[in-house]
Design an enzyme around this catalytic site. Sequence first.
Site, PDB file in Angstrom:
ATOM      1  N   HIS A 150      55.346  66.447  90.333  1.00 35.91           N
ATOM      2  CA  HIS A 150      55.476  66.855  88.912  1.00 35.91           C
ATOM      3  C   HIS A 150      55.645  65.472  88.181  1.00 35.91           C
ATOM      4  CE1 HIS A 150      56.782  71.126  89.513  1.00 35.91           C
ATOM      5  NE2 HIS A 150      56.177  70.714  90.541  1.00 35.91           N
ATOM      6  N   TYR A 204      64.237  73.390  82.325  1.00 38.02           N
ATOM      7  CA  TYR A 204      65.655  73.605  82.350  1.00 38.02           C
ATOM      8  C   TYR A 204      66.065  74.154  80.935  1.00 38.02           C
ATOM      9  CZ  TYR A 204      65.985  70.352  86.555  1.00 38.02           C
ATOM     10  OH  TYR A 204      66.108  69.596  87.920  1.00 38.02           O
ATOM     11  N   PRO A 212      74.269  71.018  91.289  1.00 35.70           N
ATOM     12  CA  PRO A 212      72.874  71.069  91.424  1.00 35.70           C
ATOM     13  C   PRO A 212      71.975  70.770  90.312  1.00 35.70           C
ATOM     14  CG  PRO A 212      73.326  73.198  91.570  1.00 35.70           C
ATOM     15  CD  PRO A 212      74.577  72.415  91.406  1.00 35.70           C
ATOM     16  N   LYS A 269      70.326  66.056  92.466  1.00 34.13           N
ATOM     17  CA  LYS A 269      70.445  64.646  93.020  1.00 34.13           C
ATOM     18  C   LYS A 269      71.023  64.876  94.727  1.00 34.13           C
ATOM     19  CE  LYS A 269      69.507  61.735  89.962  1.00 34.13           C
ATOM     20  NZ  LYS A 269      68.116  61.890  90.235  1.00 34.13           N
ATOM     21  N   TYR A 291      67.042  60.961  86.393  1.00 31.70           N
ATOM     22  CA  TYR A 291      66.189  61.934  86.926  1.00 31.70           C
ATOM     23  C   TYR A 291      65.624  61.506  88.015  1.00 31.70           C
ATOM     24  CZ  TYR A 291      64.308  66.839  87.525  1.00 31.70           C
ATOM     25  OH  TYR A 291      64.210  68.034  88.391  1.00 31.70           O
TER      26      TYR A 291
HETATM   27  P1  FAD Z   1      74.096  69.252 104.978  1.00 31.66           P
HETATM   28  O1  FAD Z   1      72.644  69.332 104.619  1.00 31.66           O
HETATM   29  O2  FAD Z   1      74.983  70.239 104.542  1.00 31.66           O
HETATM   30  O3  FAD Z   1      74.225  68.980 106.451  1.00 31.66           O
HETATM   31  C1  FAD Z   1      75.408  69.076 107.339  1.00 31.66           C
HETATM   32  C2  FAD Z   1      75.192  69.798 108.662  1.00 31.66           C
HETATM   33  O4  FAD Z   1      76.334  69.254 109.385  1.00 31.66           O
HETATM   34  C3  FAD Z   1      74.900  71.121 108.693  1.00 31.66           C
HETATM   35  O5  FAD Z   1      73.414  71.543 109.261  1.00 31.66           O
HETATM   36  C4  FAD Z   1      75.907  71.813 109.291  1.00 31.66           C
HETATM   37  O6  FAD Z   1      75.753  72.813 110.018  1.00 31.66           O
HETATM   38  C5  FAD Z   1      76.568  70.600 110.234  1.00 31.66           C
HETATM   39  N1  FAD Z   1      78.041  70.660 110.675  1.00 31.66           N
HETATM   40  C6  FAD Z   1      78.876  70.933 109.764  1.00 31.66           C
HETATM   41  N2  FAD Z   1      80.123  70.698 110.231  1.00 31.66           N
HETATM   42  C7  FAD Z   1      79.850  70.361 111.724  1.00 31.66           C
HETATM   43  C8  FAD Z   1      80.568  70.242 112.964  1.00 31.66           C
HETATM   44  N3  FAD Z   1      82.030  70.258 112.953  1.00 31.66           N
HETATM   45  N4  FAD Z   1      79.912  69.935 113.878  1.00 31.66           N
HETATM   46  C9  FAD Z   1      78.422  69.697 113.950  1.00 31.66           C
HETATM   47  N5  FAD Z   1      77.798  70.058 113.038  1.00 31.66           N
HETATM   48  C10 FAD Z   1      78.417  70.280 111.887  1.00 31.66           C
HETATM   49  N6  FAD Z   1      71.067  70.187  96.116  1.00 31.66           N
HETATM   50  C11 FAD Z   1      70.326  70.396  95.027  1.00 31.66           C
HETATM   51  O7  FAD Z   1      70.047  69.206  94.673  1.00 31.66           O
HETATM   52  N7  FAD Z   1      69.737  71.527  94.320  1.00 31.66           N
HETATM   53  C12 FAD Z   1      70.027  72.712  95.004  1.00 31.66           C
HETATM   54  O8  FAD Z   1      69.421  73.612  94.544  1.00 31.66           O
HETATM   55  C13 FAD Z   1      70.974  72.776  96.013  1.00 31.66           C
HETATM   56  N8  FAD Z   1      71.264  73.918  96.523  1.00 31.66           N
HETATM   57  C14 FAD Z   1      72.223  73.899  97.568  1.00 31.66           C
HETATM   58  C15 FAD Z   1      72.645  75.184  98.058  1.00 31.66           C
HETATM   59  C16 FAD Z   1      73.549  75.414  99.045  1.00 31.66           C
HETATM   60  C17 FAD Z   1      74.157  76.789  99.613  1.00 31.66           C
HETATM   61  C18 FAD Z   1      74.414  74.063  99.578  1.00 31.66           C
HETATM   62  C19 FAD Z   1      75.477  74.204 100.514  1.00 31.66           C
HETATM   63  C20 FAD Z   1      73.800  72.893  98.880  1.00 31.66           C
HETATM   64  C21 FAD Z   1      73.054  73.019  98.011  1.00 31.66           C
HETATM   65  N9  FAD Z   1      72.470  71.431  97.680  1.00 31.66           N
HETATM   66  C22 FAD Z   1      71.646  71.434  96.538  1.00 31.66           C
HETATM   67  C23 FAD Z   1      72.967  70.498  97.881  1.00 31.66           C
HETATM   68  C24 FAD Z   1      72.053  69.735  99.077  1.00 31.66           C
HETATM   69  O9  FAD Z   1      71.404  70.810  99.827  1.00 31.66           O
HETATM   70  C25 FAD Z   1      72.930  68.766  99.976  1.00 31.66           C
HETATM   71  O10 FAD Z   1      73.109  67.652  99.008  1.00 31.66           O
HETATM   72  C26 FAD Z   1      72.064  68.127 101.178  1.00 31.66           C
HETATM   73  O11 FAD Z   1      71.937  69.442 102.201  1.00 31.66           O
HETATM   74  C27 FAD Z   1      73.097  67.080 101.913  1.00 31.66           C
HETATM   75  O12 FAD Z   1      72.664  67.047 103.122  1.00 31.66           O
HETATM   76  P2  FAD Z   1      73.601  66.388 104.117  1.00 31.66           P
HETATM   77  O13 FAD Z   1      72.867  66.141 105.313  1.00 31.66           O
HETATM   78  O14 FAD Z   1      74.500  65.613 103.674  1.00 31.66           O
HETATM   79  O15 FAD Z   1      74.608  67.667 104.325  1.00 31.66           O
HETATM   80  C1  DHB Z   2      65.595  72.797  92.334  1.00 28.39           C
HETATM   81  C2  DHB Z   2      67.039  72.861  92.677  1.00 28.39           C
HETATM   82  C3  DHB Z   2      67.660  71.896  91.750  1.00 28.39           C
HETATM   83  O1  DHB Z   2      68.866  71.545  91.665  1.00 28.39           O
HETATM   84  C4  DHB Z   2      67.249  71.267  90.524  1.00 28.39           C
HETATM   85  O2  DHB Z   2      67.752  70.504  89.576  1.00 28.39           O
HETATM   86  C5  DHB Z   2      65.830  71.482  90.323  1.00 28.39           C
HETATM   87  C6  DHB Z   2      64.953  72.254  91.362  1.00 28.39           C
HETATM   88  C7  DHB Z   2      64.986  73.777  93.236  1.00 28.39           C
HETATM   89  O3  DHB Z   2      65.508  74.366  94.187  1.00 28.39           O
HETATM   90  O4  DHB Z   2      63.762  73.860  93.197  1.00 28.39           O
END
Ligand code: FAD
Ligand code: DHB
Length: 388
Positions: free
Chosen positions: A72, A200, A292, A296, A384
Amino acid sequence: MRTQVAIIGAGPAGLLLSHLLHLNGIESVVLESRSRADIESTIRAGVLEQGSMDILDEAGIGERMRKQGALHHGFELAFGGGRHRIDLLELTGKAIAVYPQHEVIIDLVAARVAAGAQPLFETSEVALHDIDGARPAVSFMHQGEAGRIEADFVIGCDGYHGVSRPMIPQGVREEFQRVYPFGWFGILVESAPSSNELIYAQHERGFALVSTRSPTVQRLYFQCDPKDKVENWSDDRIWNELHARLEHKDGWKLNEGRIFQKGIIGMRSFVCAPMRHGCLFLAGDAAHIVPPTGAKGMNLAISDVKLLSRALSAFYRSGHQGLLERYSEEALKRVWRAEYFSWWMTRLLHTFADATPFERRMQQAELENLVASRAMRTALAENYVGAF
Ligand code: FAD
Ligand code: DHB
């Protein structure tokens, strides 16, 4: 069992770190509480900054992202009955990709499996030991048996609710937090995208976002009460709300289709500092959460582990601790800027129930200023795409 780096959590942070370390000849073990099928199908973020795409490419796992992700070059801001394009490419020379987080996870797990280093899925009772002593270790249960891994370093990539962050003693750990009085209702829809670019939308009824997943699936979000229940939202009620917030007099129409997934996410800003204590390092959501709106979350997780893999590689190559010692400070610099941007985007685009009429006018004026000024559009675009 002994390894060089024990990693807790197989999200984007944990899996990518394990892969980057492997490319530098460093051994790691990843412990994950959920199943492989579960982590490969959980719907989460969708936007990759150019820098994140480059990291995945350089790590040799960008092939599917390049083929299936949609590049995009801009997005639209909708407010006051009009739509205004933010031309990311023209303003910054950079772009973003819409490529779902669970696809990144699929690519990363495949790379780990191909390297003969499959994460230990469905572990439980994960506990950290002696993280500021001489013999750091992680104990856990896996397939009914007790396990223990001794390691030089333990990396907490276990998300916001993980067990790693609380291991930093309370007197050392400082936490900063803001919980927002709204959440996002997210849906996946079987239909062609309504727009080639993300929209947005700020509206008095609340924020709405049009995104995509593929040529046949749309991802849509709208601001809701974080305590609301998915069951309260029939398909009809969802479509009425989205039409009201997104359609104006210009004739643009939102495509409807079968809704096959619904969920509500709460929104918070959160930072834990420092991101290191003894042999324990935190990365990704374990250390920080952003609302979200600025897309980021996944990108910050990726940039944390890029820094950390460099620091660990330098340590194993030459014994130098300098980069490891600076990790927390360096990571937090970027984290705070992303926190600021995500907070700012959230404030700019959402409806706050307690805003005074004056504050509502200020929000409109800020949006008008933004689209009228190339300088302000450039600042938005730079943040962004992550161009700093
Ligand atoms: P995570 O992806 O959370 O990974 C952590 C992992 O650790 C998980 O798989 C979990 O099962 C595991 N874990 C936890 N505790 C333990 C333990 N005690 N022992 C072993 N394993 C464990 N960001 C956006 O920018 N846009 C979005 O639309 C968006 N939607 C989201 C929706 C949801 C429901 C959530 C929760 C987050 C969302 N985010 C979004 C944020 C984004 O997905 C996260 O910033 C990203 O996943 C961070 O990655 P991470 O690897 O740090 O953590
Ligand atoms: C999506 C999620 C976001 O948080 C965003 O700012 C833009 C797009 C997505 O899930 O596609």
